[in-house]
Design a protein around this motif. Structure first.
Motif, mmCIF file in Angstrom:
data_model
loop_
_atom_site.group_PDB
_atom_site.id
_atom_site.type_symbol
_atom_site.label_atom_id
_atom_site.label_comp_id
_atom_site.label_asym_id
_atom_site.label_seq_id
_atom_site.Cartn_x
_atom_site.Cartn_y
_atom_site.Cartn_z
ATOM 1 N N ALA A 1 0.822 -1.214 0.000
ATOM 2 C CA ALA A 1 0.000 0.000 0.000
ATOM 3 C C ALA A 1 0.854 1.262 0.000
ATOM 4 C CB ALA A 1 -0.920 0.005 1.224
ATOM 5 N N ASN A 2 2.122 1.117 0.407
ATOM 6 C CA ASN A 2 3.033 2.257 0.433
ATOM 7 C C ASN A 2 4.045 2.233 -0.708
ATOM 8 O OD1 ASN A 2 2.838 4.120 3.044
ATOM 9 N ND2 ASN A 2 2.162 2.061 3.577
ATOM 10 N N GLY A 3 3.788 1.395 -1.705
ATOM 11 C CA GLY A 3 4.604 1.420 -2.915
ATOM 12 C C GLY A 3 5.602 0.304 -3.078
ATOM 13 N N ALA A 4 5.622 -0.670 -2.169
ATOM 14 C CA ALA A 4 6.550 -1.786 -2.295
ATOM 15 C C ALA A 4 6.069 -2.770 -3.355
ATOM 16 C CB ALA A 4 6.692 -2.508 -0.960
ATOM 17 N N LYS A 5 7.010 -3.519 -3.908
ATOM 18 C CA LYS A 5 6.666 -4.601 -4.824
ATOM 19 C C LYS A 5 6.377 -5.856 -4.012
ATOM 20 C CE LYS A 5 9.776 -2.810 -8.412
ATOM 21 N NZ LYS A 5 10.994 -3.086 -9.221
ATOM 22 N N ALA A 6 5.287 -6.533 -4.352
ATOM 23 C CA ALA A 6 4.898 -7.713 -3.583
ATOM 24 C C ALA A 6 5.992 -8.771 -3.574
ATOM 25 C CB ALA A 6 3.606 -8.292 -4.148
ATOM 26 N N ALA B 1 10.168 -2.085 18.992
ATOM 27 C CA ALA B 1 9.374 -1.455 20.046
ATOM 28 C C ALA B 1 9.083 -0.001 19.711
ATOM 29 C CB ALA B 1 10.101 -1.556 21.383
ATOM 30 N N VAL B 2 10.008 0.641 19.002
ATOM 31 C CA VAL B 2 9.797 2.019 18.560
ATOM 32 C C VAL B 2 8.937 2.041 17.293
ATOM 33 C CG1 VAL B 2 10.949 4.149 17.832
ATOM 34 C CG2 VAL B 2 12.037 2.667 19.528
ATOM 35 N N THR B 3 9.175 1.082 16.410
ATOM 36 C CA THR B 3 8.482 1.055 15.120
ATOM 37 C C THR B 3 7.002 0.717 15.259
ATOM 38 O OG1 THR B 3 10.520 0.391 14.000
ATOM 39 C CG2 THR B 3 8.464 -0.040 12.834
ATOM 40 N N ALA B 4 6.618 -0.048 16.278
ATOM 41 C CA ALA B 4 5.245 -0.554 16.382
ATOM 42 C C ALA B 4 4.205 0.553 16.308
ATOM 43 C CB ALA B 4 5.084 -1.360 17.663
ATOM 44 N N SER B 5 4.350 1.579 17.127
ATOM 45 C CA SER B 5 3.345 2.644 17.135
ATOM 46 C C SER B 5 3.391 3.449 15.840
ATOM 47 C CB SER B 5 3.565 3.572 18.335
ATOM 48 O OG SER B 5 4.833 4.194 18.276
ATOM 49 N N VAL B 6 4.588 3.619 15.259
ATOM 50 C CA VAL B 6 4.707 4.339 13.989
ATOM 51 C C VAL B 6 4.020 3.551 12.883
ATOM 52 C CG1 VAL B 6 6.312 5.404 12.367
ATOM 53 C CG2 VAL B 6 6.928 5.255 14.781
ATOM 54 N N ALA B 7 4.247 2.241 12.851
ATOM 55 C CA ALA B 7 3.629 1.394 11.831
ATOM 56 C C ALA B 7 2.112 1.341 11.994
ATOM 57 C CB ALA B 7 4.214 -0.015 11.904
ATOM 58 N N ALA B 8 1.648 1.296 13.234
ATOM 59 C CA ALA B 8 0.202 1.277 13.475
ATOM 60 C C ALA B 8 -0.439 2.566 12.971
ATOM 61 C CB ALA B 8 -0.080 1.082 14.962
ATOM 62 N N ALA B 9 0.216 3.699 13.215
ATOM 63 C CA ALA B 9 -0.296 4.980 12.731
ATOM 64 C C ALA B 9 -0.265 5.038 11.208
ATOM 65 C CB ALA B 9 0.521 6.125 13.318
ATOM 66 N N LEU B 10 0.801 4.509 10.619
ATOM 67 C CA LEU B 10 0.909 4.470 9.153
ATOM 68 C C LEU B 10 -0.223 3.642 8.556
ATOM 69 C CD1 LEU B 10 2.623 5.181 6.635
ATOM 70 C CD2 LEU B 10 3.890 3.048 7.030
ATOM 71 N N ALA B 11 -0.524 2.504 9.170
ATOM 72 C CA ALA B 11 -1.608 1.644 8.684
ATOM 73 C C ALA B 11 -2.950 2.362 8.767
ATOM 74 C CB ALA B 11 -1.645 0.345 9.484
ATOM 75 N N ARG B 12 -3.190 3.065 9.869
ATOM 76 C CA ARG B 12 -4.454 3.808 10.004
ATOM 77 C C ARG B 12 -4.560 4.881 8.928
ATOM 78 N NH1 ARG B 12 -3.056 3.524 15.541
ATOM 79 N NH2 ARG B 12 -2.284 5.680 15.506
ATOM 80 N N ASP B 13 -3.467 5.598 8.703
ATOM 81 C CA ASP B 13 -3.479 6.673 7.716
ATOM 82 C C ASP B 13 -3.693 6.150 6.303
ATOM 83 O OD1 ASP B 13 -3.019 8.388 9.802
ATOM 84 O OD2 ASP B 13 -0.897 8.730 9.343
ATOM 85 N N CYS B 14 -3.216 4.923 6.048
ATOM 86 C CA CYS B 14 -3.349 4.326 4.710
ATOM 87 C C CYS B 14 -4.651 3.542 4.553
ATOM 88 C CB CYS B 14 -2.177 3.382 4.434
ATOM 89 S SG CYS B 14 -0.585 4.175 4.339
ATOM 90 N N GLY B 15 -5.383 3.369 5.650
ATOM 91 C CA GLY B 15 -6.597 2.570 5.589
ATOM 92 C C GLY B 15 -6.326 1.093 5.412
ATOM 93 N N VAL B 16 -5.191 0.627 5.930
ATOM 94 C CA VAL B 16 -4.807 -0.788 5.815
ATOM 95 C C VAL B 16 -5.121 -1.506 7.123
ATOM 96 C CG1 VAL B 16 -2.862 -2.373 5.564
ATOM 97 C CG2 VAL B 16 -3.018 -0.356 4.097
#
Length: 336
Positions: free
Chosen positions: A229-234, A284-299
């Protein structure tokens, strides 16, 4: 066109920085290693050990060290092996030191807090005249330093640059694969750390091998969804920097992220694991950032959200398990 990178600089004399410096030396390159701790640099130069970060691992190779970033002037390429959250300050520090167009291979696996940006984007904001590449994949520092067989991915926007960097770092025990998917390689490395914490919690709570297999499999589907959803190749996520790294970090206490999750699973509070002097756990630092990214992307990212909530102290593990197990049923393969 393939380029020759004969003089490699390495920034960061921790476990992985030292290990990659050794790998470059074994590949036949001239290597200069910079670090903040003068005592560690002296030990590396004189004793050929790094007791603080690599324990009893010792090597025969001679590593040249420098105590000022100016010692990296003239390097053909540089490996930046420092934590994600220090990328911005380190990029700003080396921007005036390195020559324009110098490739800088980023080895951190995380997302910047606040901005949710990938390491390469953060780097370019501070060092626009340098060229970012990334190195990721299933590779514990102790294995690389000991010369055990390891394979990684090196990605750059320019595939020929990635191939040249692979050629420069290939050695008797390190096999790099080139990629032009800078986004996918970074997100695979960052997001798998969150899943490794979840896998550690499963084992720490003794939930069984079936639960572990389900968690890793659904975790892989989740990180793939978010990365694409953020532009990576599957297909990148099915490679070394995605599935390969996920398998490694979810399976052994050698992984800091797994060990951190295991401690959570055994009931240790997150705030105790984050006390001053604790080792850095990128997931542990990435978890909250990734969760916010997922919410913003609707994933839909329920595992990531649960890990973030547990670390933040707003959710207990038993409730998280119940919530995940009682989610509405759905098809395994989603059309999106």
């Amino acid at each position: 066109m393939m380029k020759d990178f004969n003089h490699i600089g390495v920034i960061g004399a921790g476990a992985y920085g030292t290990a990659l410096a050794l790998a470059a030396r074994r590949a036949g390159r001239s290597v200069t290693l910079w670090g903040r701790d003068a005592d560690i640099l002296d030990e590396i130069s004189q004793s050929r050990t790094n007791q603080r970060y690599l324990g009893d691992v010792q090597w025969p190779e001679v590593l040249t060290t420098c105590k000022a970033l100016e010692g990296l002037v003239g390097c053909d390429a540089v490996l930046l092996v420092t934590p994600t959250q220090s990328t911005r300050s380190m990029a700003a520090a080396i921007a005036p030191v390195l020559g324009a167009g110098t490739p800088v291979v980023l080895a951190a696996k995380g997302l910047e807090t606040g901005s949710q940006k990938r390491v390469s984007d953060v780097f370019l904001e501070e060092a626009p005249d340098l060229v970012p590449a990334v190195l990721s994949g299933p590779s514990f520092a102790s294995d690389v330093a000991s010369g055990l067989p390891t394979a990684v991915t090196i990605a750059a926007d320019d595939l020929s640059l990635a191939s040249s960097l692979c050629e420069a770092l290939k050695g008797p025990a390190l096999r790099p694969y080139a990629s032009d998917d800078l986004v996918g390689v970074q997100l695979g490395g960052a997001l798998k750390n969150v899943m490794a914490i979840a896998a550690g919690m499963v084992d720490g709570r003794a939930l069984g091998a079936s639960a572990k297999a389900a968690l890793v499999t659904r975790g892989f589907a989740e990180l793939s969804r978010l990365a694409v959803a953020n532009g990576a190749k599957a297909e990148t996520l099915g490679g070394l920097s995605g599935l390969g790294d996920l398998i490694l970090t979810c399976s052994t206490p050698q992984s800091r992220n797994y060990t951190y999750g295991y401690a959570l699973g055994q009931g240790q509070p997150p705030q105790e694991l984050a006390r001053p002097g604790s080792k850095l756990v990128e997931g542990a630092v990435t978890a909250s950032v990734a969760a916010a990214l997922a919410r913003d992307c609707g994933v839909d990212a329920p595992i990531t959200a649960a890990v973030a909530a547990i670390i933040e102290g707003g959710l207990d593990l038993e409730t998280a398990i119940r919530n995940l197990m009682t989610r509405p049923l759905m098809t395994e393969i989603r059309p999106d």
